[in-house]
Design a protein around this motif. Structure first.
Motif, PDB file in Angstrom:
ATOM      1  N   GLY A 165      47.634  27.615  51.044  1.00 41.01           N
ATOM      2  CA  GLY A 165      49.026  27.439  50.823  1.00 41.01           C
ATOM      3  C   GLY A 165      50.012  28.268  51.808  1.00 41.01           C
ATOM      4  N   TRP A 166      51.206  28.067  51.510  1.00 39.99           N
ATOM      5  CA  TRP A 166      52.312  28.844  52.353  1.00 39.99           C
ATOM      6  C   TRP A 166      52.095  30.542  52.371  1.00 39.99           C
ATOM      7  CZ3 TRP A 166      54.502  26.739  56.230  1.00 39.99           C
ATOM      8  CH2 TRP A 166      54.792  25.328  56.183  1.00 39.99           C
ATOM      9  N   GLN A 167      51.612  30.974  51.296  1.00 33.73           N
ATOM     10  CA  GLN A 167      51.575  32.394  51.191  1.00 33.73           C
ATOM     11  C   GLN A 167      50.412  32.831  52.051  1.00 33.73           C
ATOM     12  OE1 GLN A 167      52.473  32.025  46.327  1.00 33.73           O
ATOM     13  NE2 GLN A 167      50.832  33.544  46.975  1.00 33.73           N
TER      14      GLN A 167
ATOM     15  N   MET B 233      66.044  25.886  43.328  1.00 38.49           N
ATOM     16  CA  MET B 233      65.874  26.244  44.675  1.00 38.49           C
ATOM     17  C   MET B 233      66.704  27.357  45.377  1.00 38.49           C
ATOM     18  SD  MET B 233      63.618  25.553  47.041  1.00 38.49           S
ATOM     19  CE  MET B 233      63.412  25.805  48.718  1.00 38.49           C
ATOM     20  N   GLY B 234      68.093  27.244  44.852  1.00 40.17           N
ATOM     21  CA  GLY B 234      69.082  28.274  45.381  1.00 40.17           C
ATOM     22  C   GLY B 234      68.846  29.514  45.138  1.00 40.17           C
TER      23      GLY B 234
ATOM     24  N   LEU C 220      57.750  30.322  47.596  1.00 42.59           N
ATOM     25  CA  LEU C 220      58.723  30.949  48.878  1.00 42.59           C
ATOM     26  C   LEU C 220      58.752  32.178  48.662  1.00 42.59           C
ATOM     27  CD1 LEU C 220      60.524  30.185  51.389  1.00 42.59           C
ATOM     28  CD2 LEU C 220      62.490  29.902  49.367  1.00 42.59           C
ATOM     29  N   VAL C 221      59.152  32.775  47.540  1.00 42.24           N
ATOM     30  CA  VAL C 221      59.732  34.348  47.305  1.00 42.24           C
ATOM     31  C   VAL C 221      58.359  35.138  47.845  1.00 42.24           C
ATOM     32  CG1 VAL C 221      60.449  35.955  45.713  1.00 42.24           C
ATOM     33  CG2 VAL C 221      61.340  33.804  45.674  1.00 42.24           C
ATOM     34  N   LYS C 222      57.128  34.762  47.218  1.00 40.70           N
ATOM     35  CA  LYS C 222      56.119  35.478  47.426  1.00 40.70           C
ATOM     36  C   LYS C 222      55.793  35.439  48.997  1.00 40.70           C
ATOM     37  CE  LYS C 222      53.237  36.288  43.661  1.00 40.70           C
ATOM     38  NZ  LYS C 222      53.760  37.665  43.196  1.00 40.70           N
TER      39      LYS C 222
ATOM     40  N   ALA D  90      64.050  35.146  47.816  1.00 35.81           N
ATOM     41  CA  ALA D  90      63.032  35.264  49.010  1.00 35.81           C
ATOM     42  C   ALA D  90      63.862  36.148  50.229  1.00 35.81           C
ATOM     43  CB  ALA D  90      62.838  33.923  49.661  1.00 35.81           C
ATOM     44  N   ALA D  91      64.963  35.688  50.554  1.00 35.90           N
ATOM     45  CA  ALA D  91      65.773  36.368  51.486  1.00 35.90           C
ATOM     46  C   ALA D  91      66.042  37.902  51.413  1.00 35.90           C
ATOM     47  CB  ALA D  91      67.280  35.577  51.852  1.00 35.90           C
ATOM     48  N   ALA D  92      66.214  37.970  50.106  1.00 36.36           N
ATOM     49  CA  ALA D  92      66.490  39.741  49.671  1.00 36.36           C
ATOM     50  C   ALA D  92      65.058  40.317  49.712  1.00 36.36           C
ATOM     51  CB  ALA D  92      67.008  39.700  48.300  1.00 36.36           C
ATOM     52  N   LEU D  93      64.163  39.811  49.393  1.00 35.90           N
ATOM     53  CA  LEU D  93      62.759  40.420  49.866  1.00 35.90           C
ATOM     54  C   LEU D  93      62.620  40.689  51.267  1.00 35.90           C
ATOM     55  CD1 LEU D  93      60.474  38.980  47.113  1.00 35.90           C
ATOM     56  CD2 LEU D  93      61.720  41.162  47.058  1.00 35.90           C
TER      57      LEU D  93
END
Lengths: 242, 79
Positions: free
Chosen positions: A87-89, B1-2, A168-170, B8-11
């Protein structure tokens, strides 16, 4: 764009960045050593064997970072990393590994080149102390190389121990870790190289002060190393905690 | 999502912040220590004074690296 294409893109882009950016540092550093060796041979033509040998030793160590990058680039292209199941990660990890090792070895290569250049210049000035100068050059280059080893550790972690998924965050945390270690090791790598180079220069001019100078070099290098340890901590946090 | 995009941008921002923020102090502290070694080689009797001045200068130069670290940790844990 689907994940299957993005994995190819990330792996090949990462391999290109790894070898492209790291060659910059190795090329400049080794050129600096060769230039100073030529100058030193002009001053002391009788010491040309010792100077040539020391030039090659210094260049071999300066090359280390580029070899790390070559290994990572080969792994990215042919190491079975291109697998869309992650996946994206995985996309982010592959790109991040290339950026981390590529940018992370530039500073150490500049630093190693400066140290090696000052060492051969010092031998041109004072050929009798060549053994002392080679030993101190190697100590200084080893200190400077630590930051590119940090980058190698993070690149290997990104390649082999990041979890699969589509978060997305990871994904952006992995890219962030590669920025932190890639650019964060530039300063310490180059800075420690300056310390070691000036120490070698001082030893070539005043060989009796070598113990005092090496002690000061260690203190200065330790302080300069601190920021690359901050970067390493932030990269670990981004990979494992965030 | 917001909120996920913000996190994500912060990391990513934390990584960029620490990465570029560490360049200046690293080079600067190395330069300070290099010049201190040069000075000690020329006048070893002033080694104590030079080392002290070197450490004070490095501490000041370190400050921006610590700012980057603080901002990166805030972006990771507080945003």
């Amino acid at each position: 764009m689907d994940v299957g294409n993005a994995v190819y893109l990330a792996a090949y882009l990462g391999a290109g960045l790894a070898i492209g950016i790291s060659s910059l540092g190795a090329g400049v550093g080794e050129g600096f050593i060769a230039g100073n060796a030529s100058y030193a041979i002009m001053r002391q033509p009788k010491a040309r064997d010792v100077l040539l040998r020391n030039m090659l030793i210094g260049q071999a160590i300066t090359e280390t970072g580029a070899i790390f990058s070559l290994v990572i680039a080969m792994l990215l292209m042919f190491g079975g990393m291109i697998n869309s199941e992650g996946g994206w990660q995985t996309v982010a990890s592959l790109f991040g590994a290339g950026l981390a090792i590529g940018a992370g070895t530039v500073g150490a290569a500049f630093g190693n080149g400066y140290t090696g250049g000052e060492a051969v210049k010092g031998m041109g000035r004072n050929p009798k102390e060549s053994k002392l100068l080679t030993a101190n050059m190697l100590i200084g280059q080893a200190l400077s190389q630590t930051s590119s080893i940090f980058a190698l550790v993070i690149a290997m972690l990104l390649l082999y121990s990041t979890p699969a998924g589509n978060n997305l965050v990871k994904s952006l945390a992995f890219v962030g870790a590669s920025f932190a270690i890639g650019f964060g090791t530039f300063g310490p790598g180059f800075g420690i190289g300056i310390v070691a180079g000036k120490t070698v220069e001082g030893i070539s001019k005043f060989p009796k002060q070598s113990a005092l100078l090496v002690r000061t070099m260690f203190v200065g290098a330790a302080v300069s190393e601190s920021t690359s340890i901050y970067s390493l901590v932030v990269a670990f946090l981004l990979i494992f905690v965030a | 999502m917001g909120s996920e995009i913000i996190r994500a941008a912060a990391l990513l921002g934390a990584g960029i912040c620490m990465g570029f923020g560490a360049i200046g102090p690293g080079v600067g502290e190395g330069f300070a220590a290099g010049k201190a070694c040069e000075g000690i080689a020329r006048s070893p009797e002033n080694a104590g004074l030079l080392t002290r001045t070197m450490l004070v200068g490095q501490a000041v130069s370190e400050s921006t690296g610590i700012y980057s670290l603080v901002i990166a940790l805030l972006l990771i844990f507080a945003v």
